[in-house]
Design a protein around this motif. Structure first.
Motif, short mmCIF file in Angstrom:
data_model
loop_
_atom_site.label_atom_id
_atom_site.label_comp_id
_atom_site.label_asym_id
_atom_site.label_seq_id
_atom_site.Cartn_x
_atom_site.Cartn_y
_atom_site.Cartn_z
N MET A 43 0.84 -1.19 0.00
CA MET A 43 0.00 0.00 0.00
C MET A 43 0.88 1.24 0.00
N TRP A 44 0.45 2.24 -0.73
CA TRP A 44 1.21 3.48 -0.86
C TRP A 44 1.11 4.29 0.43
N VAL A 45 2.25 4.76 0.92
CA VAL A 45 2.24 5.58 2.14
C VAL A 45 3.04 6.87 2.01
N GLY A 46 3.61 7.13 0.84
CA GLY A 46 4.36 8.37 0.71
C GLY A 46 4.97 8.56 -0.66
N GLU A 47 5.41 9.77 -0.91
CA GLU A 47 6.01 10.14 -2.19
C GLU A 47 7.38 9.50 -2.35
N GLY A 48 7.73 9.17 -3.58
CA GLY A 48 9.03 8.59 -3.85
C GLY A 48 10.11 9.64 -4.03
N ASN A 49 11.31 9.16 -4.40
CA ASN A 49 12.42 10.08 -4.65
C ASN A 49 12.96 9.81 -6.05
N ASP A 197 1.05 3.99 10.22
CA ASP A 197 1.02 3.18 9.01
C ASP A 197 0.53 1.76 9.30
N VAL A 198 0.81 1.25 10.50
CA VAL A 198 0.25 -0.04 10.88
C VAL A 198 -1.28 0.07 10.90
N PRO A 226 -6.48 -0.87 17.18
CA PRO A 226 -6.72 -1.11 15.76
C PRO A 226 -6.64 0.14 14.90
N THR A 227 -6.76 1.35 15.51
CA THR A 227 -6.78 2.55 14.67
C THR A 227 -5.98 3.68 15.30
N VAL A 228 -5.67 4.63 14.47
CA VAL A 228 -5.05 5.88 14.91
C VAL A 228 -5.93 7.00 14.37
N PRO A 229 -6.29 7.98 15.20
CA PRO A 229 -7.17 9.06 14.74
C PRO A 229 -6.66 9.70 13.46
N GLY A 230 -7.57 9.91 12.52
CA GLY A 230 -7.21 10.59 11.29
C GLY A 230 -6.74 9.68 10.17
N VAL A 231 -6.60 8.38 10.46
CA VAL A 231 -6.14 7.46 9.44
C VAL A 231 -7.30 7.05 8.55
N ARG A 232 -7.13 7.22 7.26
CA ARG A 232 -8.16 6.82 6.30
C ARG A 232 -7.83 5.45 5.74
N GLN A 233 -8.84 4.71 5.41
CA GLN A 233 -8.63 3.39 4.85
C GLN A 233 -7.94 3.51 3.50
N ALA A 234 -6.87 2.73 3.34
CA ALA A 234 -6.12 2.76 2.09
C ALA A 234 -6.89 2.02 1.00
N LYS A 235 -6.60 2.35 -0.24
CA LYS A 235 -7.23 1.67 -1.37
C LYS A 235 -6.28 0.60 -1.90
N ILE A 236 -6.82 -0.59 -2.11
CA ILE A 236 -6.04 -1.67 -2.66
C ILE A 236 -5.93 -1.46 -4.16
N VAL A 237 -4.70 -1.29 -4.64
CA VAL A 237 -4.47 -1.07 -6.07
C VAL A 237 -4.40 -2.40 -6.79
#
Length: 242
Positions: A43-49, A197-198, A226-237
């Motif tokens: 799952m994507w969690v940040g911009e690359g370099n 991220d977990v 199970p959650t951290v405030p503000g975390v949105r469910q990731a999309k499975i690509v």
């Protein structure tokens, strides 16, 4: 927030690595063929370099498992745990060549990423059981493991044969550049997956960080489930099973 990964699967500076290769005597052509099974989900969690297509979190649900041809050899069976990855850290200039996509040999890259991460944590004094599977793997073995995993993908026709890329990649991860990364100390802490991220992984695939088969591979901080405030469910690509 993502901690900047090192891109272990393909050491920084592909072209430089090829030019100064010779740190190990690993010859891709002489390597045995390993065996891969399971599934690969990131799952994507940040911009690359400058290399890779972004920063991702590998989620072992269901687990990805690699068996070397000689299961009694160091790293005979490897099951990666939750970890950051950017696929194969191949500079953009090299990605135009066939077989040098950051995700072309993704399952093999995940195995090699885990070997590097485990090694750094072992060197830094970790006694966690999740790293036991690769204790005793030295630098030359880490390059051989990647080559064997690539051969596994080719052998099962998951990827097309390539006369250049597999050997070049194995040479790069056995180079002086890669050895310098391997020898770094104090890197384990920066490689740990953040609670945020977990939680994102858990939101995307409920149970992915708490299932019994995953607990054998990595330990989830109690504060992360199970959650951290503000975390949105990731999309499975996409998910690749084999």
């Amino acid at each position: 927030m993502l901690k900047e990964p090192k891109g272990w699967a393909f050491a920084i500076g592909f072209s430089i690595a090829i030019l100064i290769a010779g740190c190990t005597s690993v010859d891709y052509r002489k390597l045995a063929t390993g065996q891969l099974s399971g599934s690969l989900f990131v799952m994507w969690v940040g911009e690359g370099n400058s290399s890779g297509d972004g920063n991702f979190l590998f989620v072992p649900d269901p687990p990805l498992v690699f068996h070397r041809a000689d299961t009694a050899a160091p790293g005979g069976t490897i099951q990666p745990g939750l970890m950051y990855t950017d696929g194969g850290s191949i500079p953009k200039i090299a990605q135009v060549f066939k077989g040098l996509s950051p995700w072309g040999y993704a399952p093999a890259y995940m195995i090699h990423d885990w070997v590097f991460i485990a090694h750094h944590c072992i060197v830094d004094g970790s006694t966690e059981k999740r790293f036991d599977q690769v204790r005793g793997v030295d630098f030359a073995e880490s390059a051989a493991i990647l080559g064997e995993a690539i051969k596994a993908l080719i052998g099962t026709r998951q990827v097309a044969p390539n006369d250049v890329a597999p050997g070049a990649i194995t040479t790069a991860v056995g180079s002086v550049v890669a050895k310098n990364l391997w020898d770094e100390k104090g890197a384990c802490k920066s490689l740990q997956v953040s609670a945020r991220d977990v939680a994102a992984a858990e939101a995307a695939i409920p149970g992915s960080t708490t299932k019994a088969h995953n607990l054998r591979t990595f330990r989830v901080p109690e504060t992360a489930v199970p959650t951290v405030p503000g975390v949105r469910q990731a999309k499975i690509v996409a998910r690749l099973s084999f």
